[in-house]
Design a protein around this motif. Structure first.
Motif, PDB file in Angstrom:
ATOM      1  N   GLU A 138      -2.500   6.370 -12.711  1.00 48.43           N
ATOM      2  CA  GLU A 138      -4.108   6.097 -12.259  1.00 48.43           C
ATOM      3  C   GLU A 138      -4.842   5.606 -13.455  1.00 48.43           C
ATOM      4  O   GLU A 138      -5.668   4.725 -13.158  1.00 48.43           O
ATOM      5  CB  GLU A 138      -4.626   7.590 -11.849  1.00 48.43           C
ATOM      6  CG  GLU A 138      -6.066   7.251 -11.193  1.00 48.43           C
ATOM      7  CD  GLU A 138      -6.391   8.900 -10.541  1.00 48.43           C
ATOM      8  OE1 GLU A 138      -7.622   8.792 -10.208  1.00 48.43           O
ATOM      9  OE2 GLU A 138      -5.541   9.778 -10.479  1.00 48.43           O
TER      10      GLU A 138
ATOM     11  N   TRP B 243      -2.704   3.617  -2.746  1.00 51.07           N
ATOM     12  CA  TRP B 243      -3.082   2.664  -3.809  1.00 51.07           C
ATOM     13  C   TRP B 243      -2.475   1.339  -3.458  1.00 51.07           C
ATOM     14  O   TRP B 243      -1.428   1.402  -2.748  1.00 51.07           O
ATOM     15  CB  TRP B 243      -2.363   3.269  -5.141  1.00 51.07           C
ATOM     16  CG  TRP B 243      -3.307   4.333  -5.563  1.00 51.07           C
ATOM     17  CD1 TRP B 243      -4.351   5.222  -5.368  1.00 51.07           C
ATOM     18  CD2 TRP B 243      -2.682   5.242  -6.804  1.00 51.07           C
ATOM     19  NE1 TRP B 243      -4.570   6.169  -5.757  1.00 51.07           N
ATOM     20  CE2 TRP B 243      -3.572   6.153  -7.008  1.00 51.07           C
ATOM     21  CE3 TRP B 243      -1.610   4.964  -7.562  1.00 51.07           C
ATOM     22  CZ2 TRP B 243      -3.491   7.081  -7.873  1.00 51.07           C
ATOM     23  CZ3 TRP B 243      -1.447   5.916  -8.695  1.00 51.07           C
ATOM     24  CH2 TRP B 243      -2.312   6.757  -8.882  1.00 51.07           C
TER      25      TRP B 243
ATOM     26  N   PRO C  36      -8.954   3.895  -4.897  1.00 53.74           N
ATOM     27  CA  PRO C  36      -8.042   4.375  -4.091  1.00 53.74           C
ATOM     28  C   PRO C  36      -8.503   5.966  -3.909  1.00 53.74           C
ATOM     29  O   PRO C  36      -7.856   6.412  -2.876  1.00 53.74           O
ATOM     30  CB  PRO C  36      -6.760   4.525  -5.018  1.00 53.74           C
ATOM     31  CG  PRO C  36      -7.244   4.835  -6.254  1.00 53.74           C
ATOM     32  CD  PRO C  36      -8.613   4.094  -6.433  1.00 53.74           C
TER      33      PRO C  36
ATOM     34  N   ARG D  60       0.825  -1.172  -0.049  1.00 51.41           N
ATOM     35  CA  ARG D  60      -0.247   0.032  -0.106  1.00 51.41           C
ATOM     36  C   ARG D  60       0.960   1.225   0.078  1.00 51.41           C
ATOM     37  O   ARG D  60       1.701   1.382   1.005  1.00 51.41           O
ATOM     38  CB  ARG D  60      -1.076   0.005   1.088  1.00 51.41           C
ATOM     39  CG  ARG D  60      -1.761   1.136   1.379  1.00 51.41           C
ATOM     40  CD  ARG D  60      -3.008   0.998   2.154  1.00 51.41           C
ATOM     41  NE  ARG D  60      -2.707   0.793   3.425  1.00 51.41           N
ATOM     42  CZ  ARG D  60      -3.235   0.159   4.347  1.00 51.41           C
ATOM     43  NH1 ARG D  60      -4.798  -0.070   4.097  1.00 51.41           N
ATOM     44  NH2 ARG D  60      -2.752  -0.167   5.649  1.00 51.41           N
TER      45      ARG D  60
ATOM     46  N   PHE E 131      -6.885   2.179 -12.750  1.00 54.47           N
ATOM     47  CA  PHE E 131      -8.249   2.354 -12.476  1.00 54.47           C
ATOM     48  C   PHE E 131      -9.143   2.461 -13.648  1.00 54.47           C
ATOM     49  O   PHE E 131     -10.098   2.671 -13.370  1.00 54.47           O
ATOM     50  CB  PHE E 131      -8.186   3.256 -11.206  1.00 54.47           C
ATOM     51  CG  PHE E 131      -7.450   3.034 -10.162  1.00 54.47           C
ATOM     52  CD1 PHE E 131      -7.750   1.978  -9.176  1.00 54.47           C
ATOM     53  CD2 PHE E 131      -6.164   3.734  -9.925  1.00 54.47           C
ATOM     54  CE1 PHE E 131      -6.682   1.388  -8.129  1.00 54.47           C
ATOM     55  CE2 PHE E 131      -5.394   3.476  -8.605  1.00 54.47           C
ATOM     56  CZ  PHE E 131      -5.681   2.448  -7.947  1.00 54.47           C
TER      57      PHE E 131
ATOM     58  N   THR F   3      -0.277   7.595  -1.679  1.00 52.73           N
ATOM     59  CA  THR F   3      -1.511   7.688  -2.379  1.00 52.73           C
ATOM     60  C   THR F   3      -2.576   6.645  -1.880  1.00 52.73           C
ATOM     61  O   THR F   3      -3.949   6.840  -2.077  1.00 52.73           O
ATOM     62  CB  THR F   3      -1.346   7.284  -3.648  1.00 52.73           C
ATOM     63  OG1 THR F   3      -0.896   6.053  -3.774  1.00 52.73           O
ATOM     64  CG2 THR F   3      -0.485   8.245  -4.627  1.00 52.73           C
TER      65      THR F   3
ATOM     66  N   TRP G 157       4.836   7.823  -8.688  1.00 55.15           N
ATOM     67  CA  TRP G 157       3.818   7.359  -9.760  1.00 55.15           C
ATOM     68  C   TRP G 157       3.939   8.266 -11.047  1.00 55.15           C
ATOM     69  O   TRP G 157       4.305   9.367 -10.813  1.00 55.15           O
ATOM     70  CB  TRP G 157       2.518   7.458  -9.287  1.00 55.15           C
ATOM     71  CG  TRP G 157       2.215   6.426  -8.222  1.00 55.15           C
ATOM     72  CD1 TRP G 157       2.167   6.674  -6.705  1.00 55.15           C
ATOM     73  CD2 TRP G 157       1.907   5.006  -8.324  1.00 55.15           C
ATOM     74  NE1 TRP G 157       1.921   5.474  -6.045  1.00 55.15           N
ATOM     75  CE2 TRP G 157       1.907   4.596  -7.198  1.00 55.15           C
ATOM     76  CE3 TRP G 157       1.992   4.012  -9.391  1.00 55.15           C
ATOM     77  CZ2 TRP G 157       1.562   3.420  -6.784  1.00 55.15           C
ATOM     78  CZ3 TRP G 157       1.759   2.856  -8.982  1.00 55.15           C
ATOM     79  CH2 TRP G 157       1.321   2.310  -7.756  1.00 55.15           C
TER      80      TRP G 157
END
Length: 198
Positions: A171, A59, A192, A53, A175, A57, A166
């Motif tokens: 993202e 995520w 997230p 994790r 996602f 973020t 990232w």
């Protein structure tokens, strides 16, 4: 599973060595939870090596550790196993809010760049092709870069670097909708951004 003629050519001769290297390289950016319980589509209990994790973020990604690959069959079996984990649901009491959800992505460590145990044969194109197919299931690899850095590769693109975090497209890769066989649909991945999932 095919046996290497010379295991000394493997950087990580055991999964434990790969696990130690990956956790060491990620632990300052991620909380690592080892041996996370999942429930497969056929209601079989499974356990992924770790869930990471992100501290910035929130995520989450699954991690599967393997000894260094020297054969296509080893890498393809690892990808198949990771795909099973990706389509399985979290069933671990450490994550009560995510029980019944799927991890957004799974990363294999270490990556395979087509090396073979004879130092002559190269399966680089085959390894690239396997990564591209695996990306459709949101399965990628953690690749060691220069100076001990690690990058999360999804298909052919890096979406996270240990040195910079990232990337801009991470993202949407993790996602966004998956385009597969001209059908776009969402699954119940962990969201997230909201404290819910979809």
């Amino acid at each position: 599973m095919a046996k290497s003629k010379d295991d000394s050519r493997r950087k990580y001769r055991t999964e434990d060595l790969a696990r130690s290297a990956a956790i060491y390289g990620l632990s300052d950016k991620f909380d690592i939870f080892e041996q996370v319980n999942l429930m497969g589509l056929d209601d079989n209990a499974m356990r992924i090596d770790a869930v990471a994790r992100c501290l910035d973020t929130g995520w989450m990604i699954g991690l599967e550790f393997k000894k260094s690959h020297l054969f296509m069959s080893e890498f393809s079996k690892a990808i198949r196993q990771a795909i099973h984990y990706r389509i399985s649901e979290i069933n671990d009491k450490r994550f009560p809010e995510y029980i019944g959800c799927r991890l957004p992505a799974i990363a294999l460590f270490p990556d395979w760049l087509g090396e073979h145990d004879d130092d002559v044969t190269s399966y680089l194109k085959e390894s690239e092709g396997m990564r591209i197919v695996a990306e459709k299931f949101r399965v990628g690899t953690m690749r060691e870069m220069n100076k001990g850095r690690i990058s999360f590769i999804m298909g052919q693109a890096a979406i996270w670097h240990s040195s910079t975090g990232w990337t801009k497209n991470a993202e949407s890769v993790l996602f966004g909708d998956i385009g597969f066989a001209s059908v776009r649909k969402k699954d119940n991945r962990i969201n997230p951004i909201l404290p819910e999932y979809y």
